[in-house]
Enzyme design. Sequence first.
Site, mmCIF file in Angstrom:
data_model
loop_
_atom_site.group_PDB
_atom_site.id
_atom_site.type_symbol
_atom_site.label_atom_id
_atom_site.label_comp_id
_atom_site.label_asym_id
_atom_site.label_seq_id
_atom_site.Cartn_x
_atom_site.Cartn_y
_atom_site.Cartn_z
ATOM 1 N N GLU A 224 0.831 -1.207 0.000
ATOM 2 C CA GLU A 224 0.000 0.000 0.000
ATOM 3 C C GLU A 224 0.862 1.252 0.000
ATOM 4 O OE1 GLU A 224 -1.925 0.787 4.009
ATOM 5 O OE2 GLU A 224 -1.683 -1.377 4.087
ATOM 6 N N CYS A 262 -3.164 -4.495 4.450
ATOM 7 C CA CYS A 262 -2.040 -5.312 4.933
ATOM 8 C C CYS A 262 -2.093 -6.766 4.484
ATOM 9 C CB CYS A 262 -1.981 -5.235 6.454
ATOM 10 S SG CYS A 262 -1.779 -3.545 7.068
ATOM 11 N N HIS A 386 -1.248 -11.270 11.473
ATOM 12 C CA HIS A 386 -0.931 -9.881 11.132
ATOM 13 C C HIS A 386 -0.804 -9.093 12.438
ATOM 14 C CE1 HIS A 386 -0.832 -5.909 9.571
ATOM 15 N NE2 HIS A 386 -1.971 -5.589 10.158
#
Length: 497
Positions: A224, A262, A386
């Site tokens: 990103e 993510c 994550h």
Amino acid sequence: MSEPIARRSLVTEYRIKVTRCQSCGAVYFPPKYFCNNEGRESEMIELDHFYELGELYSGSVINEPTKRFSQLNRFVSAIVSLNSSKVRVPGRITDYRPAGDLDVKDLIGREVIPRFRRMYSDGADGLIYYSSHNFSFKDDYYPHQKYEAITPSSKDGKPGIVGYGVYVPKFRIKNDEPALGVVERGVPFADEDTTTFAVEAGKRALIHSAVKNRDVKKCFVGSESAPYAVKPSMSTVIQVLELGERFESGFFSGGIDSQFACKAATDLVIDAAALVSYPVFKGGYVMVIGADNAQAAPKDRLDYTVGAGGAALIIGKDDVIATLDHYLPYTSDTPDFYRREGERYPKHGGRFTGQPAYFKHVVTAMRGILKETGLAPSDIDYVACHSPNAKFPVQAAEDLGFEKRQYEPSLVVKRIGNLYSGSSLAALGAVLDIAKPGQRILLTSYGSGAGSESYIFTVTNLIEEKRRRLVPVKEQIEHPKREYVDYYTYREWKDMA
């Protein structure tokens, strides 16, 4: 620099290549395709120094760089000897900040390693120029690794991870006080960005897997913070690492850049596994990379948890170190973390960030895959989630009954920060660094917008054999040559990339 000239120069800048005349032995840099002595009938061979050591032959300190290189402040310009072809090439020493009245003579003779780095850009809207003619000292932060492709001993098995690589920059910043458990974070040097992270991680994955680069037929890069809004980092990775069969100045390989906050990279692991199992793909490999210079507005609370770096997996069916056994995705349209087109920094959803964003998706995906497989938390050896910080993945894991010994090895976020698209894969890499044959690993990603996917891998006996070609995550985190910078330098370098 015009686009046509840029295209011609990158072919020589991305790798460090020379050509040698087979008849008289004359060597040429930049490469020439006929010999000055033997004429156009000469037979030339190409020598590639991309993975080789060089030696600093001479150099000078540039105290007042031109505007094009002003972001570096002071730097060492270098002439590097490439001993195997007996040529000297111009370059620059990177990840090195000359201090005081440095006498470059003191550096002469030190061995150096080529690094793919950003050179400069044509303003805010022009092309970005990269080069491998940047060198770090061998006895500094980075170890030198040879790349030697090996014919697989175990072919056409179950799809899974064939190799991996995690890249953490040399520079770090400490938090005055831990921010949600994050003590320190990786900082990109002034010439690093998401594309250079992707190349470094992919390079390490190639070295670790020992797969022939020409057999990697697809490359996915999830990020990103891509340097270009329109132009994939993937094509640069393919060009630098020479993925796929070479034809003229291109390669028979393809791929895409993907964006899903993510989890932009982890979402593609299942696609890679499906692809390598498809007969039309003819036994090729797929490289999946998650890389980010994780963005946050200055002084925003995110600014104290974000890091920088990348992680890469090579997915295939030969010499697999961890088979991909189970997969389950979970998605909903939840406004948590977002950035509008043209905005520089993302925003987070405040009270939505925990529940119903992170925990709802991560816990549901983990619970779902355990139910679907009939496995209990006690059947899993390691959990890697994550990690936007060091609190959320712990709470998610403990809510499902996992113990500290199962999730603690993956909590590298404490020392490197949240790598955004590289977060889950870096956590997985830290676990693979220590996992033993037969152990099960549960990987769960999260991306705002929002979604998670869970994977279960089982480690094979081959993991021990390949481990000698690793640069373990822990070794990078604790490296004695890592350097800390202050907040001003951190923001200056972070905003350049």
